[in-house]
Motif scaffolding. Sequence first.
Motif, PDB file in Angstrom:
ATOM      1  N   ALA A   1      -5.929  -3.533  -0.333  1.00 60.24           N
ATOM      2  CA  ALA A   1      -6.198  -2.942  -1.646  1.00 60.24           C
ATOM      3  C   ALA A   1      -5.766  -1.480  -1.702  1.00 60.24           C
ATOM      4  O   ALA A   1      -5.477  -0.959  -2.780  1.00 60.24           O
ATOM      5  N   SER A   2      -5.734  -0.814  -0.548  1.00 59.80           N
ATOM      6  CA  SER A   2      -5.312   0.586  -0.486  1.00 59.80           C
ATOM      7  C   SER A   2      -4.774   0.869   0.909  1.00 59.80           C
ATOM      8  O   SER A   2      -4.844   0.014   1.793  1.00 59.80           O
ATOM      9  N   ASP A   3      -4.264   2.070   1.111  1.00 65.77           N
ATOM     10  CA  ASP A   3      -3.743   2.461   2.413  1.00 65.77           C
ATOM     11  C   ASP A   3      -4.856   2.370   3.455  1.00 65.77           C
ATOM     12  O   ASP A   3      -6.006   2.725   3.173  1.00 65.77           O
ATOM     13  N   LEU A   4      -4.522   1.894   4.641  1.00 63.76           N
ATOM     14  CA  LEU A   4      -5.565   1.710   5.651  1.00 63.76           C
ATOM     15  C   LEU A   4      -5.880   2.977   6.431  1.00 63.76           C
ATOM     16  O   LEU A   4      -6.893   3.062   7.126  1.00 63.76           O
ATOM     17  N   SER A   5      -5.052   4.012   6.328  1.00 64.84           N
ATOM     18  CA  SER A   5      -5.196   5.194   7.176  1.00 64.84           C
ATOM     19  C   SER A   5      -6.562   5.859   7.061  1.00 64.84           C
ATOM     20  O   SER A   5      -7.250   6.078   8.068  1.00 64.84           O
ATOM     21  N   LEU A   6      -6.971   6.218   5.845  1.00 67.20           N
ATOM     22  CA  LEU A   6      -8.196   6.998   5.666  1.00 67.20           C
ATOM     23  C   LEU A   6      -9.457   6.230   6.064  1.00 67.20           C
ATOM     24  O   LEU A   6     -10.274   6.751   6.840  1.00 67.20           O
TER      25      LEU A   6
END
Length: 195
Positions: A76-81
């Motif tokens: 659903a969103s970038d996994l980094s944060l």
Amino acid sequence: MSYTTVMKGFVLATALLITACAQSPQAIKVAPEFPAPTQANGSDSPVHIRVSDKRADKVLGSRGGTYRDTSVITLASDLSLPVEKALSSYMAAMGYDVDSLNPNTTDLHVIFTSLVYDHPKEGGVGYDMDMLATVEVEARRGNEHYEGRYRVKRNQKFFNAPSNSHNSKMVNELVVEVLSSMFSDPRLVAFLQKN
């Protein structure tokens, strides 16, 4: 029984069959939950954690079904944060001094190079999901550095196609599993704990 009644039954049965064979796309929220560490052996070693997503393919895989090319699984969103936050909390619980201003702080860069959660094309008994996660780690402190690569690969069979919530659970568990494997590398742990 009238012709109209028979046709209505046929249309309903066909619609149910099509629905059963189709899988809708899914975007999974990354929210890894690490178990409580069995021991706090970080020894207050200072560390700064960064997570990057360098996967060549941002699609995790397909849910399968008749329209497997459109029934894809993504994040659903970038996994980094979210991964960075979860990993930082976990390492703090292990006794590391996370985000320290100490000049001897180790920069721990975790790079995701693959994340796969896919129903293979081949049919068979049950419902298979192929799972793969690979991370590369670059740990640097002054002129010293250590590099490692960690990989988790498995196949799990289900009786029926997993639900949305089950898919989310499995993907997040896969993320936790590959990150946890880093701490089974005694050379990386020794590097992190060296002051």
